[in-house]
Design an enzyme around this catalytic site. Structure first.
Site, PDB file in Angstrom:
ATOM      1  N   ASP A  48       0.839  -1.205   0.000  1.00 18.58           N
ATOM      2  CA  ASP A  48       0.000   0.000   0.000  1.00 18.58           C
ATOM      3  C   ASP A  48       0.870   1.251   0.000  1.00 18.58           C
ATOM      4  O   ASP A  48       1.670   1.466   0.902  1.00 18.58           O
ATOM      5  CB  ASP A  48      -0.892   0.000   1.249  1.00 18.58           C
ATOM      6  N   TYR A  53       2.988  10.096  -0.614  1.00 20.20           N
ATOM      7  CA  TYR A  53       4.146   9.530   0.091  1.00 20.20           C
ATOM      8  C   TYR A  53       5.451   9.818  -0.659  1.00 20.20           C
ATOM      9  O   TYR A  53       6.530   9.717  -0.073  1.00 20.20           O
ATOM     10  CB  TYR A  53       4.019   8.010   0.269  1.00 20.20           C
ATOM     11  N   LYS A  82      -3.153   5.955  -3.920  1.00 19.81           N
ATOM     12  CA  LYS A  82      -4.222   6.901  -3.582  1.00 19.81           C
ATOM     13  C   LYS A  82      -3.995   8.234  -4.285  1.00 19.81           C
ATOM     14  O   LYS A  82      -2.852   8.655  -4.450  1.00 19.81           O
ATOM     15  CB  LYS A  82      -4.269   7.135  -2.058  1.00 19.81           C
ATOM     16  N   HIS A 115      -7.809   9.754  -1.195  1.00 18.90           N
ATOM     17  CA  HIS A 115      -7.041   9.755   0.058  1.00 18.90           C
ATOM     18  C   HIS A 115      -7.775  10.449   1.217  1.00 18.90           C
ATOM     19  O   HIS A 115      -7.741   9.968   2.351  1.00 18.90           O
ATOM     20  CB  HIS A 115      -5.680  10.413  -0.185  1.00 18.90           C
TER      21      HIS A 115
END
Length: 279
Positions: A48, A53, A82, A115
């Site tokens: 994931d 990120y 996401k 998200h």
């Protein structure tokens, strides 16, 4: 739930592993690549990540190297990313999907999530996800950090019901109403920050339970997730911890211990409040 390849069946029939590796706050670099490879080599099939990120490229590299070294095929893996808040909107969300695929070096994602429930934006983004799904470009679509009222609002206009809702979930934040609502609506709940970013790892009550089963506190919490029917994706970059976290399939918590863990709830968040965030 017999092992790391055991799957939950989503409301569209797609199978998603109950257990996966999260990579939140893991920066691009060899440590990230090695973490992904270690996880896959030790039986993990679910990884994931998210656009925000900033590590999709390294995750993709880890996936490719693991596939080369183990002979595992893409079909055996379940990869999630996401769309970030700044890219919510029909065209922008489609473009964000393309960019995530490009960075990951993949042809498709197994799961693509919105998200955060940015007011006034998530419905258009959901339309984009529905398009991607109808075109067969993504296997499953869902949301993250959605409360009951967000889900109700989304489903009023949605053609397709979300398959997953990934939320902060741990013994200090049990979200029982949300869990019940998702179950009733056949939306699979998934836990992020299941270990409360490490804040529960010195809890005395949890330590007593862990001692009883000859397990670590982390293993007890992750087992509690699974027995509650919640998919879980603990983050770690250390090989021994990645292996240890996943060693949760050969023991079962008693009903009494499940209840004891439940009683630790304080509705306490370590992450942002989905009803009050400003990013």
């Amino acid at each position: 739930m017999k092992n790391l390849q055991s799957t939950a069946v989503l409301n569209n029939g797609v199978e998603m592993p109950w257990f996966g590796l999260g990579v939140f706050k893991v920066e691009e670099g060899q440590e990230l690549v090695d973490a992904v490879k270690t996880a896959i080599k030790h039986g993990y099939r679910s990884i994931d990540t998210a656009a925000i990120y900033g590590n999709e490229t390294g995750v993709g590299q880890g996936i490719r190297e693991a596939m080369e070294e183990t002979g595992i095929t893409r079909k055996e893996l379940f990869i999630t990313s996401k769309v970030w808040n700044s890219e919510l909107g029909y065209e922008k969300t489609i473009a964000a999907y393309e960019e995530s695929l490009s960075k990951l070096g993949l042809d498709y994602l197994d799961l693509f999530l919105i998200h955060w429930p940015v007011e006034g934006k998530y419905k258009e983004a959901w339309r984009a996800l529905e398009t991607l799904y109808k075109e067969g470009r993504v296997k499953a679509i869902g949301v993250s950090n959605f409360q009951i009222h967000h889900l109700k609002d989304l489903m009023e206009d949605a053609e397709i019901k979300p398959m997953v809702n990934q939320v902060e979930y741990h013994p200090r934040l049990t979200q029982n109403e949300l869990k019940a609502f998702c179950k009733e609506n056949h939306i699979q709940l998934e836990a992020w920050s299941p270990l409360m970013q490490g804040q529960l790892l010195d809890n005395g009550e949890l330590q007593e339970i862990a001692n009883k089963y000859g397990k670590t506190i982390a293993q007890v919490i992750l087992r509690w997730d699974l027995q509650n029917g919640v998919i879980t994706i603990p983050k770690s970059t250390k090989a021994h911890r990645i292996v240890e976290n996943a060693d949760v399939f050969e023991f079962e918590l008693s009903a009494e211990d499940m209840q004891l863990i439940e009683s630790l709830n304080q509705n306490h968040r370590v992450g942002p409040d989905p009803d009050n965030f400003d990013f």
